[in-house]
Design a protein around this motif. Structure first.
Motif, PDB file in Angstrom:
ATOM      1  N   CYS A 114       0.884  -1.777   0.092  1.00 34.56           N
ATOM      2  CA  CYS A 114      -0.137  -0.079   0.346  1.00 34.56           C
ATOM      3  C   CYS A 114       0.918   1.109   0.585  1.00 34.56           C
ATOM      4  N   PHE A 115       1.753   1.356  -1.133  1.00 30.52           N
ATOM      5  CA  PHE A 115       2.084   2.716  -1.057  1.00 30.52           C
ATOM      6  C   PHE A 115       1.923   4.010  -0.979  1.00 30.52           C
ATOM      7  N   VAL A 116       2.187   4.647  -0.047  1.00 29.09           N
ATOM      8  CA  VAL A 116       1.619   6.379  -1.090  1.00 29.09           C
ATOM      9  C   VAL A 116       2.398   7.299  -0.126  1.00 29.09           C
ATOM     10  N   GLY A 117       3.888   6.767  -0.334  1.00 32.10           N
ATOM     11  CA  GLY A 117       5.243   8.004  -0.372  1.00 32.10           C
ATOM     12  C   GLY A 117       5.742   8.249  -1.575  1.00 32.10           C
ATOM     13  N   ASN A 118       6.574   9.388  -2.313  1.00 28.34           N
ATOM     14  CA  ASN A 118       7.035  10.027  -3.147  1.00 28.34           C
ATOM     15  C   ASN A 118       7.258   9.400  -4.056  1.00 28.34           C
ATOM     16  N   LEU A 119       7.718   9.756  -5.096  1.00 28.19           N
ATOM     17  CA  LEU A 119       8.314   9.261  -6.236  1.00 28.19           C
ATOM     18  C   LEU A 119       9.889   8.821  -5.419  1.00 28.19           C
ATOM     19  N   LYS A 120      10.456  10.303  -4.993  1.00 27.13           N
ATOM     20  CA  LYS A 120      11.740   9.385  -4.672  1.00 27.13           C
ATOM     21  C   LYS A 120      11.897   8.707  -3.949  1.00 27.13           C
ATOM     22  N   GLN A 121      11.528   8.636  -3.319  1.00 31.37           N
ATOM     23  CA  GLN A 121      11.084   6.988  -1.824  1.00 31.37           C
ATOM     24  C   GLN A 121      11.237   6.036  -3.020  1.00 31.37           C
ATOM     25  N   ALA A 122       9.721   5.851  -3.535  1.00 29.70           N
ATOM     26  CA  ALA A 122       9.043   4.630  -3.936  1.00 29.70           C
ATOM     27  C   ALA A 122      10.452   4.512  -5.349  1.00 29.70           C
ATOM     28  N   ARG A 123      11.471   5.027  -5.954  1.00 26.31           N
ATOM     29  CA  ARG A 123      12.933   4.416  -6.415  1.00 26.31           C
ATOM     30  C   ARG A 123      13.783   4.242  -5.430  1.00 26.31           C
ATOM     31  N   GLU A 124      14.135   4.707  -4.587  1.00 27.39           N
ATOM     32  CA  GLU A 124      14.907   3.986  -3.144  1.00 27.39           C
ATOM     33  C   GLU A 124      14.668   2.704  -2.672  1.00 27.39           C
ATOM     34  N   PHE A 125      12.966   2.397  -2.877  1.00 26.26           N
ATOM     35  CA  PHE A 125      13.277   0.864  -2.243  1.00 26.26           C
ATOM     36  C   PHE A 125      13.482   0.286  -3.502  1.00 26.26           C
ATOM     37  N   ILE A 126      12.419   0.264  -5.252  1.00 25.64           N
ATOM     38  CA  ILE A 126      12.947  -0.555  -5.578  1.00 25.64           C
ATOM     39  C   ILE A 126      15.207  -0.426  -5.853  1.00 25.64           C
ATOM     40  N   ASP A 127      15.629   0.209  -5.977  1.00 21.25           N
ATOM     41  CA  ASP A 127      17.160   0.816  -5.495  1.00 21.25           C
ATOM     42  C   ASP A 127      17.017  -0.654  -5.084  1.00 21.25           C
ATOM     43  N   LEU A 128      16.511  -1.428  -3.370  1.00 20.65           N
ATOM     44  CA  LEU A 128      16.952  -1.758  -2.123  1.00 20.65           C
ATOM     45  C   LEU A 128      16.344  -2.889  -2.781  1.00 20.65           C
ATOM     46  N   GLY A 129      16.182  -3.513  -3.697  1.00 18.63           N
ATOM     47  CA  GLY A 129      15.603  -4.734  -3.768  1.00 18.63           C
ATOM     48  C   GLY A 129      14.086  -4.924  -3.589  1.00 18.63           C
ATOM     49  N   PHE A 130      13.387  -3.916  -3.534  1.00 10.45           N
ATOM     50  CA  PHE A 130      12.003  -3.901  -3.021  1.00 10.45           C
ATOM     51  C   PHE A 130      11.118  -3.731  -4.279  1.00 10.45           C
ATOM     52  N   TYR A 131       9.395  -4.205  -4.159  1.00 11.54           N
ATOM     53  CA  TYR A 131       8.906  -4.205  -5.347  1.00 11.54           C
ATOM     54  C   TYR A 131       7.798  -3.154  -4.788  1.00 11.54           C
ATOM     55  N   ILE A 132       6.936  -2.305  -5.501  1.00 12.94           N
ATOM     56  CA  ILE A 132       6.397  -1.613  -4.689  1.00 12.94           C
ATOM     57  C   ILE A 132       4.283  -1.895  -4.372  1.00 12.94           C
ATOM     58  N   GLY A 133       3.791  -1.846  -3.381  1.00 10.00           N
ATOM     59  CA  GLY A 133       2.487  -2.727  -3.734  1.00 10.00           C
ATOM     60  C   GLY A 133       1.853  -1.290  -3.995  1.00 10.00           C
ATOM     61  N   VAL A 134       0.729  -2.177  -4.356  1.00  9.38           N
ATOM     62  CA  VAL A 134      -0.399  -0.928  -5.611  1.00  9.38           C
ATOM     63  C   VAL A 134      -1.891  -1.999  -4.794  1.00  9.38           C
ATOM     64  N   ASN A 135      -3.019  -0.688  -4.559  1.00  5.56           N
ATOM     65  CA  ASN A 135      -3.946  -1.339  -4.503  1.00  5.56           C
ATOM     66  C   ASN A 135      -4.782  -0.371  -4.208  1.00  5.56           C
ATOM     67  N   GLY A 136      -6.225  -0.149  -4.005  1.00  4.08           N
ATOM     68  CA  GLY A 136      -7.367   0.018  -4.859  1.00  4.08           C
ATOM     69  C   GLY A 136      -7.046   1.646  -4.834  1.00  4.08           C
ATOM     70  N   ILE A 137      -6.338   2.091  -3.429  1.00  5.23           N
ATOM     71  CA  ILE A 137      -5.855   3.524  -3.955  1.00  5.23           C
ATOM     72  C   ILE A 137      -5.904   4.288  -5.071  1.00  5.23           C
ATOM     73  N   VAL A 138      -5.271   3.283  -5.848  1.00  7.27           N
ATOM     74  CA  VAL A 138      -4.415   4.106  -7.007  1.00  7.27           C
ATOM     75  C   VAL A 138      -5.319   4.634  -7.969  1.00  7.27           C
ATOM     76  N   THR A 139      -6.907   4.087  -7.712  1.00  6.01           N
ATOM     77  CA  THR A 139      -8.204   4.384  -8.707  1.00  6.01           C
ATOM     78  C   THR A 139      -8.984   5.646  -8.373  1.00  6.01           C
ATOM     79  N   PHE A 140      -8.750   6.388  -6.616  1.00  3.65           N
ATOM     80  CA  PHE A 140      -9.113   7.384  -6.342  1.00  3.65           C
ATOM     81  C   PHE A 140      -8.893   9.014  -7.048  1.00  3.65           C
ATOM     82  N   LYS A 141      -9.179   9.523  -7.436  1.00  6.81           N
ATOM     83  CA  LYS A 141      -8.944  10.710  -8.281  1.00  6.81           C
ATOM     84  C   LYS A 141      -8.289  11.836  -7.544  1.00  6.81           C
TER      85      LYS A 141
END
Length: 215
Positions: free
Chosen positions: A166-193
């Motif tokens: 349920c990632f709700v951080g910012n883009l910089k943080q998302a890229r840091e997690f990916i660089d550390l070997g993590f996947y980004i979890g996305v759920n129904g929040i992404v459908t909210f306007k």
């Protein structure tokens, strides 16, 4: 009509009791490839929690007592269920509804480190939970990243791996997690306007680093 071909179900624990129930349920289920992830959610570390859910129009309430995290108990659970347990979590930091306990943030950080060590010692991935406070949405993510970096690449351990749920951080943080070997979890929040920042994040990060979630 259509057919849903379920390959595997992974059930996530939120404290020791539900983690045990995970493993018991797997032993009782037939014809479904079910696995368990065990851990203690940070909201259960300092206070009792009362939650509610609606089923068929009826509200049910249930109470969960606070848990003093016992790493040895979780290790015994892993040792007795090696074929079933595939990860450690949910674990992490949650500053959204802090209790009146003065040192709650430090308690959460300490237990988060113990979960990381449990995962590394058993070569299991982590399922991370992170939620900042209303006045500082991203601070908890920065603190979590710093803790992970303390362990990643340590000569005693292999690098940490897993998914941040349920990632709700910012883009910089998302890229840091990916660089550390993590996947980004996305759920129904992404459908909210109003989730405009999350919309931009899923556009910018690699598709093969996104995990869609059900909750």
């Amino acid at each position: 009509s259509f057919k849903i071909d379920v390959k595997k179900i992974i059930n996530i624990g939120s404290n020791y009791e539900t983690s045990v129930k995970d493993t018991q349920m797997i032993n009782n289920v037939q014809n479904v490839k079910m696995k368990a992830v065990i851990g203690c959610h940070p909201i259960h570390l300092t206070q009792d929690i009362t939650e509610s859910a609606m089923f068929d129009g009826i509200e049910y309430k249930f109470r969960t007592k606070k848990e003093i995290f016992d790493k040895e108990k979780y290790q015994n659970l892993i040792d007795n269920n090696k074929d079933f347990i595939v990860g450690i979590g949910e674990t992490g930091l949650d500053y959204f509804h802090l209790s009146e306990i003065k040192d709650e943030k430090e308690i959460q950080k300490k237990v988060f480190r113990e979960h990381i060590e449990l995962a590394l010692e058993n070569n299991l991935p982590l399922v991370l939970h992170c939620r900042g406070s209303e006045d500082n949405l991203y601070g908890a993510y920065d603190e979590m990243l710093e803790i992970i970096k303390d362990y990643n690449g340590h000569k005693k351990f292999k690098n940490i791996k897993g998914v941040i749920h349920c990632f709700v951080g910012n883009l910089k943080q998302a890229r840091e997690f990916i660089d550390l070997g993590f996947y980004i979890g996305v759920n129904g929040i992404v459908t909210f306007k109003k989730s405009t920042e999350l919309h931009e994040i899923v556009k910018e990060i690699p598709l093969d680093k996104i995990v869609f979630e059900t909750d």
